[in-house]
Scaffold this motif. Structure first.
Motif, PDB file in Angstrom:
ATOM      1  N   ILE A 130       0.820  -1.217   0.000  1.00  0.00           N
ATOM      2  CA  ILE A 130       0.000   0.000   0.000  1.00  0.00           C
ATOM      3  C   ILE A 130       0.857   1.271   0.000  1.00  0.00           C
ATOM      4  O   ILE A 130       0.655   2.132  -0.859  1.00  0.00           O
ATOM      5  N   PRO A 131       1.831   1.420   0.901  1.00  0.00           N
ATOM      6  CA  PRO A 131       2.628   2.655   0.850  1.00  0.00           C
ATOM      7  C   PRO A 131       3.460   2.787  -0.433  1.00  0.00           C
ATOM      8  O   PRO A 131       3.673   3.896  -0.923  1.00  0.00           O
ATOM      9  N   ILE A 132       3.888   1.671  -0.977  1.00  0.00           N
ATOM     10  CA  ILE A 132       4.658   1.701  -2.225  1.00  0.00           C
ATOM     11  C   ILE A 132       3.772   2.183  -3.361  1.00  0.00           C
ATOM     12  O   ILE A 132       4.168   3.051  -4.151  1.00  0.00           O
ATOM     13  N   TYR A 133       2.572   1.636  -3.453  1.00  0.00           N
ATOM     14  CA  TYR A 133       1.641   2.054  -4.506  1.00  0.00           C
ATOM     15  C   TYR A 133       1.266   3.525  -4.356  1.00  0.00           C
ATOM     16  O   TYR A 133       1.138   4.246  -5.340  1.00  0.00           O
ATOM     17  N   LYS A 134       1.088   3.980  -3.118  1.00  0.00           N
ATOM     18  CA  LYS A 134       0.781   5.398  -2.891  1.00  0.00           C
ATOM     19  C   LYS A 134       1.940   6.278  -3.363  1.00  0.00           C
ATOM     20  O   LYS A 134       1.726   7.270  -4.047  1.00  0.00           O
ATOM     21  N   GLU A 135       3.134   5.911  -2.964  1.00  0.00           N
ATOM     22  CA  GLU A 135       4.319   6.713  -3.297  1.00  0.00           C
ATOM     23  C   GLU A 135       4.527   6.833  -4.800  1.00  0.00           C
ATOM     24  O   GLU A 135       4.926   7.875  -5.299  1.00  0.00           O
ATOM     25  N   HIS A 136       4.236   5.760  -5.516  1.00  0.00           N
ATOM     26  CA  HIS A 136       4.479   5.744  -6.958  1.00  0.00           C
ATOM     27  C   HIS A 136       3.214   6.050  -7.773  1.00  0.00           C
ATOM     28  O   HIS A 136       3.212   5.881  -8.986  1.00  0.00           O
ATOM     29  N   ASN A 137       2.166   6.482  -7.075  1.00  0.00           N
ATOM     30  CA  ASN A 137       0.916   6.870  -7.736  1.00  0.00           C
ATOM     31  C   ASN A 137       0.363   5.763  -8.634  1.00  0.00           C
ATOM     32  O   ASN A 137      -0.094   6.022  -9.742  1.00  0.00           O
ATOM     33  N   ARG A 138       0.391   4.551  -8.141  1.00  0.00           N
ATOM     34  CA  ARG A 138      -0.150   3.400  -8.867  1.00  0.00           C
ATOM     35  C   ARG A 138      -1.551   3.125  -8.344  1.00  0.00           C
ATOM     36  O   ARG A 138      -1.807   2.169  -7.628  1.00  0.00           O
ATOM     37  N   TRP A 139      -2.468   4.016  -8.678  1.00  0.00           N
ATOM     38  CA  TRP A 139      -3.786   3.992  -8.066  1.00  0.00           C
ATOM     39  C   TRP A 139      -4.581   2.737  -8.400  1.00  0.00           C
ATOM     40  O   TRP A 139      -5.342   2.256  -7.575  1.00  0.00           O
ATOM     41  N   GLN A 140      -4.414   2.157  -9.611  1.00  0.00           N
ATOM     42  CA  GLN A 140      -5.160   0.935  -9.935  1.00  0.00           C
ATOM     43  C   GLN A 140      -4.746  -0.204  -8.997  1.00  0.00           C
ATOM     44  O   GLN A 140      -5.592  -0.927  -8.471  1.00  0.00           O
ATOM     45  N   LYS A 141      -3.439  -0.333  -8.806  1.00  0.00           N
ATOM     46  CA  LYS A 141      -2.953  -1.377  -7.902  1.00  0.00           C
ATOM     47  C   LYS A 141      -3.309  -1.054  -6.457  1.00  0.00           C
ATOM     48  O   LYS A 141      -3.576  -1.965  -5.666  1.00  0.00           O
ATOM     49  N   LEU A 142      -3.325   0.223  -6.129  1.00  0.00           N
ATOM     50  CA  LEU A 142      -3.698   0.635  -4.780  1.00  0.00           C
ATOM     51  C   LEU A 142      -5.142   0.246  -4.482  1.00  0.00           C
ATOM     52  O   LEU A 142      -5.444  -0.274  -3.407  1.00  0.00           O
ATOM     53  N   VAL A 143      -6.022   0.459  -5.437  1.00  0.00           N
ATOM     54  CA  VAL A 143      -7.426   0.063  -5.255  1.00  0.00           C
ATOM     55  C   VAL A 143      -7.520  -1.438  -5.031  1.00  0.00           C
ATOM     56  O   VAL A 143      -8.227  -1.902  -4.129  1.00  0.00           O
ATOM     57  N   LYS A 144      -6.805  -2.227  -5.819  1.00  0.00           N
ATOM     58  CA  LYS A 144      -6.824  -3.691  -5.653  1.00  0.00           C
ATOM     59  C   LYS A 144      -6.297  -4.081  -4.273  1.00  0.00           C
ATOM     60  O   LYS A 144      -6.859  -4.959  -3.608  1.00  0.00           O
ATOM     61  N   ALA A 145      -5.232  -3.418  -3.835  1.00  0.00           N
ATOM     62  CA  ALA A 145      -4.676  -3.703  -2.512  1.00  0.00           C
ATOM     63  C   ALA A 145      -5.681  -3.342  -1.417  1.00  0.00           C
ATOM     64  O   ALA A 145      -5.851  -4.082  -0.441  1.00  0.00           O
ATOM     65  N   TYR A 146      -6.360  -2.205  -1.575  1.00  0.00           N
ATOM     66  CA  TYR A 146      -7.392  -1.824  -0.615  1.00  0.00           C
ATOM     67  C   TYR A 146      -8.522  -2.855  -0.577  1.00  0.00           C
ATOM     68  O   TYR A 146      -9.048  -3.176   0.489  1.00  0.00           O
TER      69      TYR A 146
ATOM     70  N   PRO B  15     -16.098  -1.567  11.612  1.00  0.00           N
ATOM     71  CA  PRO B  15     -16.874  -0.792  10.638  1.00  0.00           C
ATOM     72  C   PRO B  15     -16.239   0.548  10.257  1.00  0.00           C
ATOM     73  O   PRO B  15     -16.266   0.933   9.091  1.00  0.00           O
ATOM     74  N   MET B  16     -15.654   1.255  11.212  1.00  0.00           N
ATOM     75  CA  MET B  16     -15.057   2.555  10.891  1.00  0.00           C
ATOM     76  C   MET B  16     -13.818   2.395  10.014  1.00  0.00           C
ATOM     77  O   MET B  16     -13.587   3.204   9.114  1.00  0.00           O
ATOM     78  N   ASP B  17     -13.040   1.346  10.252  1.00  0.00           N
ATOM     79  CA  ASP B  17     -11.875   1.082   9.398  1.00  0.00           C
ATOM     80  C   ASP B  17     -12.330   0.741   7.984  1.00  0.00           C
ATOM     81  O   ASP B  17     -11.758   1.219   7.000  1.00  0.00           O
ATOM     82  N   ARG B  18     -13.353  -0.081   7.907  1.00  0.00           N
ATOM     83  CA  ARG B  18     -13.889  -0.462   6.595  1.00  0.00           C
ATOM     84  C   ARG B  18     -14.461   0.759   5.879  1.00  0.00           C
ATOM     85  O   ARG B  18     -14.229   0.973   4.688  1.00  0.00           O
ATOM     86  N   LYS B  19     -15.178   1.605   6.612  1.00  0.00           N
ATOM     87  CA  LYS B  19     -15.744   2.819   6.022  1.00  0.00           C
ATOM     88  C   LYS B  19     -14.642   3.693   5.440  1.00  0.00           C
ATOM     89  O   LYS B  19     -14.738   4.159   4.297  1.00  0.00           O
ATOM     90  N   MET B  20     -13.583   3.907   6.202  1.00  0.00           N
ATOM     91  CA  MET B  20     -12.496   4.765   5.735  1.00  0.00           C
ATOM     92  C   MET B  20     -11.825   4.195   4.485  1.00  0.00           C
ATOM     93  O   MET B  20     -11.474   4.932   3.572  1.00  0.00           O
ATOM     94  N   ARG B  21     -11.692   2.885   4.433  1.00  0.00           N
ATOM     95  CA  ARG B  21     -11.066   2.276   3.263  1.00  0.00           C
ATOM     96  C   ARG B  21     -11.973   2.417   2.044  1.00  0.00           C
ATOM     97  O   ARG B  21     -11.499   2.725   0.956  1.00  0.00           O
ATOM     98  N   TYR B  22     -13.275   2.229   2.221  1.00  0.00           N
ATOM     99  CA  TYR B  22     -14.214   2.421   1.106  1.00  0.00           C
ATOM    100  C   TYR B  22     -14.188   3.878   0.617  1.00  0.00           C
ATOM    101  O   TYR B  22     -14.271   4.133  -0.584  1.00  0.00           O
ATOM    102  N   ILE B  23     -14.060   4.815   1.535  1.00  0.00           N
ATOM    103  CA  ILE B  23     -13.981   6.220   1.147  1.00  0.00           C
ATOM    104  C   ILE B  23     -12.725   6.466   0.317  1.00  0.00           C
ATOM    105  O   ILE B  23     -12.773   7.168  -0.699  1.00  0.00           O
ATOM    106  N   GLU B  24     -11.620   5.877   0.724  1.00  0.00           N
ATOM    107  CA  GLU B  24     -10.381   6.020  -0.054  1.00  0.00           C
ATOM    108  C   GLU B  24     -10.556   5.466  -1.470  1.00  0.00           C
ATOM    109  O   GLU B  24     -10.119   6.077  -2.444  1.00  0.00           O
ATOM    110  N   ILE B  25     -11.193   4.309  -1.569  1.00  0.00           N
ATOM    111  CA  ILE B  25     -11.451   3.721  -2.892  1.00  0.00           C
ATOM    112  C   ILE B  25     -12.349   4.651  -3.706  1.00  0.00           C
ATOM    113  O   ILE B  25     -12.108   4.881  -4.890  1.00  0.00           O
TER     114      ILE B  25
END
Length: 90
Positions: free
Chosen positions: A16-32, A42-52
């Protein structure tokens, strides 16, 4: 795909941090999405869905994916007015 859940979760935590750093958003979404399989609060899941949803909206310009992510976030916390507003705006 790696079958061992603990190993899978650890690999995602590393990627996740590697994908963020290199702006690999497609892979970041898959990792999320994989990370969501291991998140139970639930709050952790909510935050991750918001990021997606944000990535789908801004990077992919995929409003259907953004809507799905924000709707999933709303299921985790139906009282969140900000997320409801995002869903309604799409």
């Amino acid at each position: 795909m790696i079958e061992d859940p603990d190993r899978q979760q650890r690999i995602v935590e590393i990627l996740i941090p590697i994908y963020k750093e290199h702006n690999r958003w497609q892979k970041l979404v898959k990792a999320y999405e994989i990370e969501l399989l291991h998140l139970h609060a639930p709050m952790d899941r909510k935050m991750r869905y918001i990021e997606i949803g944000k990535l789908a909206e801004t990077m992919a310009r995929d409003m259907a994916m953004a809507f799905g992510a924000y709707a999933s976030a709303l299921k985790e916390d139906p009282a969140d007015a900000d997320v409801l507003e995002k869903v309604m705006a799409i």
